[in-house]
Design a protein around this motif. Structure first.
Motif, short mmCIF file in Angstrom:
data_model
loop_
_atom_site.label_atom_id
_atom_site.label_comp_id
_atom_site.label_asym_id
_atom_site.label_seq_id
_atom_site.Cartn_x
_atom_site.Cartn_y
_atom_site.Cartn_z
N ASP A 32 0.75 -1.24 -0.22
CA ASP A 32 -0.13 0.02 -0.06
C ASP A 32 0.98 1.15 0.04
O ASP A 32 2.04 1.27 0.72
CB ASP A 32 -0.86 -0.11 1.12
N TYR A 38 -7.61 10.34 1.42
CA TYR A 38 -8.15 10.67 2.73
C TYR A 38 -7.28 10.62 3.96
O TYR A 38 -5.93 9.98 3.30
CB TYR A 38 -9.49 9.93 3.09
N GLU A 64 2.36 2.11 -9.41
CA GLU A 64 3.09 2.59 -10.52
C GLU A 64 4.47 2.09 -10.35
O GLU A 64 5.07 2.26 -11.51
CB GLU A 64 2.80 4.30 -10.41
N LEU A 84 -6.79 -5.15 -4.18
CA LEU A 84 -7.84 -4.13 -3.65
C LEU A 84 -7.04 -2.74 -3.95
O LEU A 84 -8.06 -1.66 -3.94
CB LEU A 84 -8.08 -4.39 -2.24
N HIS A 103 -3.56 4.92 -11.06
CA HIS A 103 -3.67 4.04 -10.13
C HIS A 103 -4.36 2.90 -10.48
O HIS A 103 -3.97 1.47 -10.36
CB HIS A 103 -4.46 4.49 -8.88
N TYR A 152 -14.33 6.05 -13.17
CA TYR A 152 -14.05 5.29 -12.45
C TYR A 152 -14.34 3.78 -13.05
O TYR A 152 -13.62 2.83 -12.82
CB TYR A 152 -14.73 5.45 -10.89
N LYS A 156 -12.02 0.41 -13.95
CA LYS A 156 -12.47 -0.88 -13.52
C LYS A 156 -12.97 -1.91 -14.35
O LYS A 156 -12.36 -2.94 -14.55
CB LYS A 156 -13.42 -0.70 -12.31
N VAL A 182 -19.90 -0.81 0.39
CA VAL A 182 -19.23 -1.64 1.33
C VAL A 182 -19.34 -0.72 2.50
O VAL A 182 -18.88 0.55 2.54
CB VAL A 182 -17.99 -2.15 1.25
N1 LIG Z 1 -15.66 0.47 -0.47
C1 LIG Z 1 -16.58 0.38 -1.39
O1 LIG Z 1 -17.67 0.33 -1.16
C2 LIG Z 1 -16.16 -0.35 -2.70
C3 LIG Z 1 -17.26 -0.35 -3.78
C4 LIG Z 1 -16.82 -0.93 -4.75
C5 LIG Z 1 -15.31 -1.39 -5.23
N2 LIG Z 1 -14.28 -1.05 -4.28
C6 LIG Z 1 -13.06 -1.45 -4.70
O2 LIG Z 1 -12.46 -2.13 -3.70
C7 LIG Z 1 -11.07 -1.60 -3.22
C8 LIG Z 1 -10.90 -1.41 -2.03
O3 LIG Z 1 -11.74 -0.20 -1.61
P1 LIG Z 1 -11.96 0.38 -0.05
O4 LIG Z 1 -12.86 0.96 0.22
O5 LIG Z 1 -10.85 -0.28 0.70
O6 LIG Z 1 -10.87 1.81 -0.68
P2 LIG Z 1 -9.49 2.60 0.15
O7 LIG Z 1 -9.43 3.86 -0.36
O8 LIG Z 1 -10.04 2.45 1.79
O9 LIG Z 1 -8.44 1.41 0.09
C9 LIG Z 1 -7.63 1.74 -1.10
C10 LIG Z 1 -6.13 1.66 -0.82
O10 LIG Z 1 -5.31 1.52 -1.92
C11 LIG Z 1 -4.11 2.40 -1.65
N3 LIG Z 1 -3.82 2.83 -3.12
C12 LIG Z 1 -4.38 3.77 -3.82
N4 LIG Z 1 -3.85 3.66 -4.71
C13 LIG Z 1 -2.54 3.20 -4.68
C14 LIG Z 1 -1.38 3.16 -5.45
N5 LIG Z 1 -1.24 3.75 -6.59
N6 LIG Z 1 -0.32 2.41 -5.00
C15 LIG Z 1 -0.45 1.59 -3.81
N7 LIG Z 1 -1.50 1.70 -2.97
C16 LIG Z 1 -2.51 2.47 -3.36
C17 LIG Z 1 -4.81 3.36 -0.67
O11 LIG Z 1 -3.60 4.10 0.16
C18 LIG Z 1 -5.91 2.78 0.22
O12 LIG Z 1 -5.05 2.36 1.32
C19 LIG Z 1 -10.89 -0.72 -4.18
O13 LIG Z 1 -10.27 -1.15 -5.45
C20 LIG Z 1 -12.07 -0.05 -4.50
O14 LIG Z 1 -12.11 0.48 -5.87
C21 LIG Z 1 -14.68 -0.60 -3.13
#
Ligand SMILES: NC(=O)c1ccc[n+]([C@@H]2O[C@H](COP(=O)([O-])OP(=O)(O)OC[C@H]3O[C@@H](n4cnc5c(N)ncnc54)[C@H](O)[C@@H]3O)[C@@H](O)[C@H]2O)c1
Length: 342
Positions: A32, A38, A64, A84, A103, A152, A156, A182
């Motif tokens: 990560d 945030y 990246e 994730l 990302h 977005y 995906k 979620v």
């Molecule tokens: N939470 C939801 O309701 C939801 C719904 C649909 C899909 N998703 C997908 O589930 C996954 C997890 O979501 P979440 O809610 O835990 O989001 P989140 O933002 O809390 O977690 C994503 C994590 O990825 C890390 N990250 C982002 N870009 C990065 C990069 N370029 N390199 C390394 N780390 C990176 C961030 O620091 C973060 O800790 C994501 O792929 C999101 O698109 C989430």
């Protein structure tokens, strides 16, 4: 004991999943970048809890950076890879589109390139209900997802398509989860539940888009983790579809690849969601009704039958209960936070 490489472990979902895997006795390398989308303090606090497990090894780097990913994969020697990490959020993709290409598209491509050399027994990737756009509900994995209405969703969908080509060319069994709104403890500050609780406890009004007339297939995070853990051992085999009652398997005809909705298929209205928060906080919400935002869709509703056929499991935590757990955590976390800040 299974060796996992999990990306996004400082994030909301990745934290919960990694904690469960570690508690079950597995080894997890967590990748990560702790991005500042945030408050990074929340991400560090999640990682700090994971670091209490001997089986956890964090790697702080960006997707990246392909060399860093490769190093993490060498460290993990993973049997299973769960991806994730991403730039999440529908609305932010209108404000900051570049982040999503970097990302989610470049980052996921780098991950696939690394995974190609690692050859795990199963690759699982986080996609989203947003790929269904404004299509008819309930959303079914076999629906066409060719008309994304936000960048977005487009990124995906691009990840799903890239992963399909790698599954085909390199014979990597691949599952794309489609997650649906979620929620739960340690949740994201940019999402409705966190924002609403924050506002209501501070006596501020809450803003309901779509005049409050929206419905979401809310999924409690522990339910999602249970579903994901069960799917780890259900790697798709090409030409081996599962029987889905009145439904269809999304297994690809040419590759060991399938998409699976992770949700209970029980949408809840936004007004009822706010009522659950009122109940859990003991505060009345002052509601400001606003129009739909660009990129919003009125309802998400999953067809849950493929998940049930694959795992024998259907997410079912009632919103009233899940919201209560969130509020308990929020009070604890914000109290501890305030105490540390003073
Ligand atoms: N939470 C939801 O309701 C939801 C719904 C649909 C899909 N998703 C997908 O589930 C996954 C997890 O979501 P979440 O809610 O835990 O989001 P989140 O933002 O809390 O977690 C994503 C994590 O990825 C890390 N990250 C982002 N870009 C990065 C990069 N370029 N390199 C390394 N780390 C990176 C961030 O620091 C973060 O800790 C994501 O792929 C999101 O698109 C989430």
């Amino acid at each position: 004991m299974t060796r996992f490489l999990v990306t996004g472990t400082a994030g909301f979902i990745g934290f919960h999943l990694a904690r469960r895997l570690l508690a079950d006795g597995h080894a997890v390398v967590g990748f990560d970048a702790i991005t500042d989308y945030y408050d990074p303090r929340l991400k560090r606090a999640r990682h700090a809890l994971l670091e209490q497990f001997a089986g956890f090894r964090p790697v702080i780097a960006r997707l990246e950076d392909e060399a860093a990913l490769r190093k993490a994969a060498d460290l993990a020697a993973p049997e299973v890879v769960i991806h994730l990490a991403a730039q999440a959020g529908v609305r932010y993709s209108i404000e900051a589109p570049h982040a999503y290409i970097g990302h989610n598209v470049v980052g996921s491509f780098n991950l696939l390139e690394v995974v190609r050399g690692v050859r795990p027994r199963h690759l699982l990737l986080a996609s989203t209900s947003s790929v269904y756009g404004g299509g008819p509900t309930p959303f079914r994995e076999t629906d066409r997802v060719d008309w994304p209405i936000t960048l977005y969703a487009a990124t995906k969908k691009a990840m799903e398509a890239m992963a399909h080509s790698y599954a085909h060319l390199w014979r990597i069994p691949t599952t794309c989860f489609r997650f649906f709104t979620v929620y739960g403890p340690w949740g994201r500050p940019d999402m409705a539940l966190f924002k609403f609780v924050d506002a209501m406890l501070a006596g501020r009004p809450v803003e309901l888009y779509g005049q409050g007339d929206m419905r979401r297939d809310f999924t409690y995070v522990d339910d999602l983790v249970e579903a994901v853990v069960r799917l780890v051992d259900r790697a798709p085999r090409q030409g081996a579809p599962v029987m889905v009652e009145d439904g269809a398997d999304s297994l690809s005809p040419v590759a060991p690849w399938r998409a699976v909705n992770i949700a209970g298929g029980m949408p809840v209205g936004l007004q009822d969601f706010v009522a659950a928060i009122e109940h859990a906080t003991g505060r009345r919400a002052e509601r400001i009704l606003l129009p739909m935002q660009p990129g919003d869709i009125r309802e998400t509703h999953a067809d849950h039958r493929l998940l049930a056929a694959l795992t024998g499991y259907r997410p079912a935590t009632p919103v009233a209960e899940g919201v209560r757990h969130f509020v308990d955590w929020y009070l604890d976390y914000s109290g501890a936070h305030a105490a540390r800040a003073s």
